[in-house]
Design a protein around this motif. Structure first.
Motif, PDB file in Angstrom:
ATOM      1  N   GLY A 140       0.832  -1.495   0.052  1.00  0.00           N
ATOM      2  CA  GLY A 140      -0.056  -0.032  -0.022  1.00  0.00           C
ATOM      3  C   GLY A 140       0.370   1.362   0.044  1.00  0.00           C
ATOM      4  O   GLY A 140       0.375   2.267  -0.623  1.00  0.00           O
ATOM      5  N   ALA A 141       1.390   1.056   0.445  1.00  0.00           N
ATOM      6  CA  ALA A 141       2.542   2.535   1.111  1.00  0.00           C
ATOM      7  C   ALA A 141       3.549   3.160  -1.034  1.00  0.00           C
ATOM      8  O   ALA A 141       3.558   3.814  -1.324  1.00  0.00           O
ATOM      9  N   ILE A 142       3.553   1.365  -1.276  1.00  0.00           N
ATOM     10  CA  ILE A 142       4.464   1.276  -2.852  1.00  0.00           C
ATOM     11  C   ILE A 142       3.700   2.214  -3.657  1.00  0.00           C
ATOM     12  O   ILE A 142       3.358   2.754  -4.471  1.00  0.00           O
ATOM     13  N   THR A 143       2.077   1.886  -3.445  1.00  0.00           N
ATOM     14  CA  THR A 143       0.799   1.737  -4.835  1.00  0.00           C
ATOM     15  C   THR A 143      -0.268   2.672  -4.360  1.00  0.00           C
ATOM     16  O   THR A 143      -1.077   3.022  -5.081  1.00  0.00           O
ATOM     17  N   ARG A 144       0.017   2.939  -2.801  1.00  0.00           N
ATOM     18  CA  ARG A 144      -1.226   4.158  -2.646  1.00  0.00           C
ATOM     19  C   ARG A 144      -2.367   2.993  -2.799  1.00  0.00           C
ATOM     20  O   ARG A 144      -3.779   4.022  -3.416  1.00  0.00           O
ATOM     21  N   LYS A 145      -2.744   1.515  -2.792  1.00  0.00           N
ATOM     22  CA  LYS A 145      -3.774   1.035  -3.215  1.00  0.00           C
ATOM     23  C   LYS A 145      -3.838   0.085  -2.097  1.00  0.00           C
ATOM     24  O   LYS A 145      -2.705  -0.621  -1.617  1.00  0.00           O
ATOM     25  N   ASP A 146      -5.322  -0.253  -1.548  1.00  0.00           N
ATOM     26  CA  ASP A 146      -5.467  -1.854  -1.427  1.00  0.00           C
ATOM     27  C   ASP A 146      -5.305  -2.659  -2.100  1.00  0.00           C
ATOM     28  O   ASP A 146      -6.428  -3.337  -3.004  1.00  0.00           O
ATOM     29  N   PRO A 147      -4.490  -3.438  -1.561  1.00  0.00           N
ATOM     30  CA  PRO A 147      -4.124  -4.695  -2.737  1.00  0.00           C
ATOM     31  C   PRO A 147      -4.608  -5.481  -3.062  1.00  0.00           C
ATOM     32  O   PRO A 147      -5.358  -6.450  -4.306  1.00  0.00           O
ATOM     33  N   SER A 148      -6.113  -5.623  -2.352  1.00  0.00           N
ATOM     34  CA  SER A 148      -7.103  -6.834  -2.252  1.00  0.00           C
ATOM     35  C   SER A 148      -8.819  -6.034  -3.040  1.00  0.00           C
ATOM     36  O   SER A 148      -9.243  -6.828  -2.930  1.00  0.00           O
ATOM     37  N   LYS A 149      -7.838  -4.893  -3.524  1.00  0.00           N
ATOM     38  CA  LYS A 149      -9.448  -4.161  -4.228  1.00  0.00           C
ATOM     39  C   LYS A 149      -8.974  -3.533  -5.620  1.00  0.00           C
ATOM     40  O   LYS A 149      -7.860  -3.109  -6.215  1.00  0.00           O
ATOM     41  N   ASN A 150     -10.005  -3.261  -6.166  1.00  0.00           N
ATOM     42  CA  ASN A 150      -9.159  -2.869  -8.106  1.00  0.00           C
ATOM     43  C   ASN A 150      -9.596  -1.203  -7.580  1.00  0.00           C
ATOM     44  O   ASN A 150     -10.786  -1.625  -8.589  1.00  0.00           O
ATOM     45  N   ALA A 153      -5.432   4.826  -7.200  1.00  0.00           N
ATOM     46  CA  ALA A 153      -5.043   4.942  -6.197  1.00  0.00           C
ATOM     47  C   ALA A 153      -5.756   6.363  -5.726  1.00  0.00           C
ATOM     48  O   ALA A 153      -5.933   7.140  -5.966  1.00  0.00           O
ATOM     49  N   LEU A 154      -4.513   6.261  -4.313  1.00  0.00           N
ATOM     50  CA  LEU A 154      -4.979   7.821  -3.934  1.00  0.00           C
ATOM     51  C   LEU A 154      -3.793   8.480  -3.071  1.00  0.00           C
ATOM     52  O   LEU A 154      -2.550   7.859  -2.226  1.00  0.00           O
ATOM     53  N   THR A 155      -3.779   9.269  -3.828  1.00  0.00           N
ATOM     54  CA  THR A 155      -2.546  10.389  -3.611  1.00  0.00           C
ATOM     55  C   THR A 155      -1.565   9.553  -3.466  1.00  0.00           C
ATOM     56  O   THR A 155      -0.484   9.672  -3.259  1.00  0.00           O
ATOM     57  N   LEU A 156      -1.608   9.623  -5.698  1.00  0.00           N
ATOM     58  CA  LEU A 156       0.015   8.361  -5.994  1.00  0.00           C
ATOM     59  C   LEU A 156       1.157   9.336  -5.836  1.00  0.00           C
ATOM     60  O   LEU A 156       1.888   9.099  -5.425  1.00  0.00           O
ATOM     61  N   ASN A 157       0.964  10.880  -5.387  1.00  0.00           N
ATOM     62  CA  ASN A 157       2.472  11.800  -5.400  1.00  0.00           C
ATOM     63  C   ASN A 157       3.676  11.289  -4.228  1.00  0.00           C
ATOM     64  O   ASN A 157       4.252  11.246  -4.145  1.00  0.00           O
ATOM     65  N   GLU A 158       1.974  10.707  -3.346  1.00  0.00           N
ATOM     66  CA  GLU A 158       2.987  10.534  -2.202  1.00  0.00           C
ATOM     67  C   GLU A 158       3.212   8.824  -1.826  1.00  0.00           C
ATOM     68  O   GLU A 158       3.724   8.716  -0.769  1.00  0.00           O
ATOM     69  N   ALA A 159       2.976   8.957  -3.279  1.00  0.00           N
ATOM     70  CA  ALA A 159       4.134   6.987  -2.642  1.00  0.00           C
ATOM     71  C   ALA A 159       5.403   6.617  -2.688  1.00  0.00           C
ATOM     72  O   ALA A 159       6.530   7.693  -3.589  1.00  0.00           O
ATOM     73  N   ILE A 160       5.520   5.880  -2.247  1.00  0.00           N
ATOM     74  CA  ILE A 160       7.550   6.064  -1.902  1.00  0.00           C
ATOM     75  C   ILE A 160       8.054   4.625  -2.713  1.00  0.00           C
ATOM     76  O   ILE A 160       7.075   3.731  -2.745  1.00  0.00           O
ATOM     77  N   ASP A 161       8.887   4.493  -3.321  1.00  0.00           N
ATOM     78  CA  ASP A 161       9.933   2.946  -3.363  1.00  0.00           C
ATOM     79  C   ASP A 161      10.151   1.790  -2.228  1.00  0.00           C
ATOM     80  O   ASP A 161       9.703   2.439  -1.138  1.00  0.00           O
TER      81      ASP A 161
END
Length: 182
Positions: A140-150, A153-161
């Motif tokens: 979730g920190a990398i994709t900003r998405k819940d892995p269990s849902k399609n 992304a929420l605030t993708l600009n704040e995703a980290i590597d």
């Protein structure tokens, strides 16, 4: 504005100073940018008064941090702890979005911004209230998405590597517990 536990900045400073001089870090549950700034200001005031900060302090949840405060976290050795259950779309974040508006939501859980300004982050589980397993937090920190849902992304600009996420979950968390030498 929310409801501050310490409406008087002097009262908060007194508590921060008391615990810091004992070497006990403050974990402030601060969600909004004003609450986060209030603790940052108290620790800044502590450093000015004593010339140093002794303990390892953290902003718990840190949902919103004002951009002017990102670099201050590094300067004051304050760790931003992020709770992953709201890094992605949930009924809660959907409700908050309409209240906070697009500008603030673009800074929602500013993991990348804190790191880019030299700050330290950790990831909590917010358990047992909203528990999530380690890999859900990591992804979730990398994709900003819940892995269990399609969902989007929420605030993708704040995703980290991935390396940053692993550091947040290991050495940075150990730093807060003063076990980073192990």
């Amino acid at each position: 504005h929310g409801l501050p536990v310490f409406p008087n900045d002097d009262d908060l400073f007194t508590e921060v100073e008391k615990f810091d001089t004992m070497g006990i870090g403050i974990t402030a549950h601060a969600t909004g940018d004003a609450a986060n700034r209030q603790l940052i200001d108290a620790i800044d005031r502590l450093k000015i008064k004593h010339g140093k900060v002794i303990a390892r302090h953290q902003l718990a949840h840190a949902s919103l941090i004002h951009p002017d405060d990102y670099a201050r976290l590094k300067d004051l050795d304050i760790t931003a702890e992020f709770s992953p259950v709201v890094w992605f779309q949930t009924p809660y974040t959907k409700a908050v979005t309409s209240t906070l508006g697009p500008e603030r939501m673009s800074r929602w859980y500013p993991m990348k911004s804190v790191i880019e300004n030299g700050g330290r982050i950790t990831m909590g589980s917010d358990g047992p209230l909203m528990w999530q397993d380690t890999f859900t937090r990591l992804e979730g920190a990398i994709t900003r998405k819940d892995p269990s849902k399609n969902e989007e992304a929420l605030t993708l600009n704040e995703a980290i590597d991935l390396p940053s996420a692993i550091r947040a979950m290991t050495i940075n968390a150990a730093y807060l517990m003063d076990t980073d030498d192990q």
